[in-house]
Design a protein around this motif. Structure first.
Motif, PDB file in Angstrom:
ATOM      1  N   UNK A  56       0.842  -1.192   0.000  1.00 34.92           N
ATOM      2  CA  UNK A  56       0.000   0.000   0.000  1.00 34.92           C
ATOM      3  C   UNK A  56       0.877   1.241   0.000  1.00 34.92           C
ATOM      4  N   UNK A  57       0.705   2.098  -1.027  1.00 31.87           N
ATOM      5  CA  UNK A  57       1.522   3.307  -1.120  1.00 31.87           C
ATOM      6  C   UNK A  57       1.026   4.333  -0.105  1.00 31.87           C
ATOM      7  N   UNK A  58       1.894   4.664   0.824  1.00 35.31           N
ATOM      8  CA  UNK A  58       1.471   5.471   1.964  1.00 35.31           C
ATOM      9  C   UNK A  58       1.055   6.870   1.543  1.00 35.31           C
ATOM     10  N   UNK A  59       1.791   7.487   0.635  1.00 34.60           N
ATOM     11  CA  UNK A  59       1.544   8.877   0.289  1.00 34.60           C
ATOM     12  C   UNK A  59       0.252   9.069  -0.500  1.00 34.60           C
ATOM     13  N   UNK A  61      -2.174   6.691  -0.758  1.00 31.71           N
ATOM     14  CA  UNK A  61      -3.227   5.860  -0.150  1.00 31.71           C
ATOM     15  C   UNK A  61      -3.848   4.909  -1.169  1.00 31.71           C
ATOM     16  N   UNK A  62      -2.998   4.322  -2.025  1.00 32.04           N
ATOM     17  CA  UNK A  62      -3.479   3.396  -3.046  1.00 32.04           C
ATOM     18  C   UNK A  62      -2.655   2.114  -3.033  1.00 32.04           C
ATOM     19  N   UNK A  63      -3.287   1.032  -3.495  1.00 31.41           N
ATOM     20  CA  UNK A  63      -2.675  -0.285  -3.476  1.00 31.41           C
ATOM     21  C   UNK A  63      -1.905  -0.581  -4.759  1.00 31.41           C
ATOM     22  N   UNK A  64      -0.814  -1.320  -4.604  1.00 29.28           N
ATOM     23  CA  UNK A  64      -0.092  -1.896  -5.734  1.00 29.28           C
ATOM     24  C   UNK A  64      -0.857  -3.144  -6.182  1.00 29.28           C
ATOM     25  N   UNK A  65      -1.117  -3.249  -7.490  1.00 30.34           N
ATOM     26  CA  UNK A  65      -1.798  -4.427  -8.028  1.00 30.34           C
ATOM     27  C   UNK A  65      -1.173  -4.848  -9.346  1.00 30.34           C
ATOM     28  N   UNK A  66      -1.324  -6.125  -9.662  1.00 30.95           N
ATOM     29  CA  UNK A  66      -0.989  -6.635 -10.984  1.00 30.95           C
ATOM     30  C   UNK A  66      -2.239  -6.657 -11.839  1.00 30.95           C
ATOM     31  N   UNK A  67      -2.139  -6.158 -13.055  1.00 33.81           N
ATOM     32  CA  UNK A  67      -3.300  -6.118 -13.947  1.00 33.81           C
ATOM     33  C   UNK A  67      -3.360  -7.370 -14.813  1.00 33.81           C
ATOM     34  N   UNK A 169      -1.077  -5.281  11.416  1.00 31.61           N
ATOM     35  CA  UNK A 169       0.074  -6.082  10.979  1.00 31.61           C
ATOM     36  C   UNK A 169       0.767  -5.434   9.787  1.00 31.61           C
ATOM     37  N   UNK A 170       1.125  -4.183   9.901  1.00 32.28           N
ATOM     38  CA  UNK A 170       1.756  -3.481   8.785  1.00 32.28           C
ATOM     39  C   UNK A 170       3.145  -2.996   9.164  1.00 32.28           C
ATOM     40  N   UNK A 171       3.974  -2.867   8.142  1.00 29.46           N
ATOM     41  CA  UNK A 171       5.338  -2.387   8.326  1.00 29.46           C
ATOM     42  C   UNK A 171       5.681  -1.430   7.199  1.00 29.46           C
ATOM     43  N   UNK A 172       6.346  -0.334   7.525  1.00 32.50           N
ATOM     44  CA  UNK A 172       6.764   0.644   6.528  1.00 32.50           C
ATOM     45  C   UNK A 172       8.059   0.172   5.869  1.00 32.50           C
ATOM     46  N   UNK A 207       7.922   9.391  -1.058  1.00 33.57           N
ATOM     47  CA  UNK A 207       7.161   8.722  -2.111  1.00 33.57           C
ATOM     48  C   UNK A 207       7.605   7.281  -2.331  1.00 33.57           C
ATOM     49  N   UNK A 208       8.731   6.897  -1.739  1.00 30.56           N
ATOM     50  CA  UNK A 208       9.190   5.503  -1.828  1.00 30.56           C
ATOM     51  C   UNK A 208       8.601   4.641  -0.712  1.00 30.56           C
ATOM     52  N   UNK A 209       7.753   5.213   0.123  1.00 30.38           N
ATOM     53  CA  UNK A 209       7.285   4.518   1.319  1.00 30.38           C
ATOM     54  C   UNK A 209       6.018   3.698   1.026  1.00 30.38           C
ATOM     55  N   UNK A 210       6.072   2.419   1.395  1.00 36.30           N
ATOM     56  CA  UNK A 210       4.921   1.517   1.275  1.00 36.30           C
ATOM     57  C   UNK A 210       4.635   0.867   2.620  1.00 36.30           C
ATOM     58  N   UNK A 211       3.359   0.542   2.819  1.00 40.79           N
ATOM     59  CA  UNK A 211       2.968  -0.266   3.964  1.00 40.79           C
ATOM     60  C   UNK A 211       2.767  -1.700   3.478  1.00 40.79           C
ATOM     61  N   UNK A 212       3.573  -2.608   4.005  1.00 39.24           N
ATOM     62  CA  UNK A 212       3.341  -4.022   3.752  1.00 39.24           C
ATOM     63  C   UNK A 212       2.493  -4.551   4.902  1.00 39.24           C
ATOM     64  N   UNK A 213       1.277  -4.970   4.598  1.00 41.76           N
ATOM     65  CA  UNK A 213       0.362  -5.443   5.622  1.00 41.76           C
ATOM     66  C   UNK A 213       0.166  -6.946   5.478  1.00 41.76           C
TER      67      UNK A 213
END
Length: 215
Positions: A56-59, A61-67, A169-172, A207-213
């Protein structure tokens, strides 16, 4: 005759007692299994290979997905008003953390370690292409381009255990490709691996920050 009746009663009693024990053992076993299932997510809070996570891209507030076409996007938002929409894309937002050198490993993941990320929905790996900083989710095997190094945002310290917070259960983290550039979205919501490392940027605005949940 009395002896026969007593023997029969004794057999009935033994049989009933045995069945009661069987029922108790079955019930205890079922409870143990249920408890084990409940504890599955509440186990170690340290990130390990084999964990299934969302990215999840923190800045933004959107998810990374494969199309479906193999593209990688960072443009999906959770929709509370029409949850059925989430059911369509959310399976493609779940990724398994794989050790590139030992895919069956369940060891701890530490900062600076190499990881690969396999989409649960289609079994494809995230790949950083060598041109245009493009990112795709369309590889069936792990090669150099499917390897990423995981760090804390704005920090390239290696060897630290990665800890999931007590909430969600998330980590930056930040993810660096084999080309030494970091994952982030572009202006159109596509996933790119073209960002440099900037130690002066705070975690919350990086902008490189993601939340891995953990899922």
């Amino acid at each position: 005759m009395k002896l026969i009746k007593k023997t029969a009663l004794l057999l009935v009693f033994v049989s009933f007692f045995s069945c009661s024990n069987d029922e108790e053992d079955f019930s205890t076993s079922s409870i143990a299994k249920e408890n084990a299932s409940e504890l599955e997510k509440s186990g170690s809070r340290y990130m390990t290979y084999g964990d299934v996570v969302t990215i999840f891209h923190f800045n933004s507030r959107k998810f990374f997905t494969g199309e479906a076409n193999g593209d990688a996007t960072i443009n999906k938002q959770w929709n509370s008003s029409t949850p059925w929409v989430n059911n369509v894309w959310f399976p493609y937002a779940k990724f398994k953390i794989v050790n590139p050198n030992n895919p069956s490993s369940t060891a701890l993941v530490k900062t600076g370690d190499e990881i690969a990320l396999r989409c649960i929905a289609n079994n494809y790996y995230i790949c950083a292409e060598s041109w245009d900083d493009d990112v795709n989710v369309n590889r069936t095997a792990i090669g150099p381009w499917e390897k990423w190094r995981v760090y804390a945002p704005s920090n390239v310290t290696v060897g630290n255990s990665i800890f999931y917070s007590s909430v969600g259960y998330l980590s930056m983290v930040s993810l660096k490709s084999t080309w030494n550039k970091y994952l982030r979205p572009d202006g159109s919501g596509s996933a790119k691996a073209g960002a440099p490392f900037d130690p002066t940027t705070s975690v919350l605005s990086n902008l490189n920050c993601f939340q891995m949940s953990k899922q």
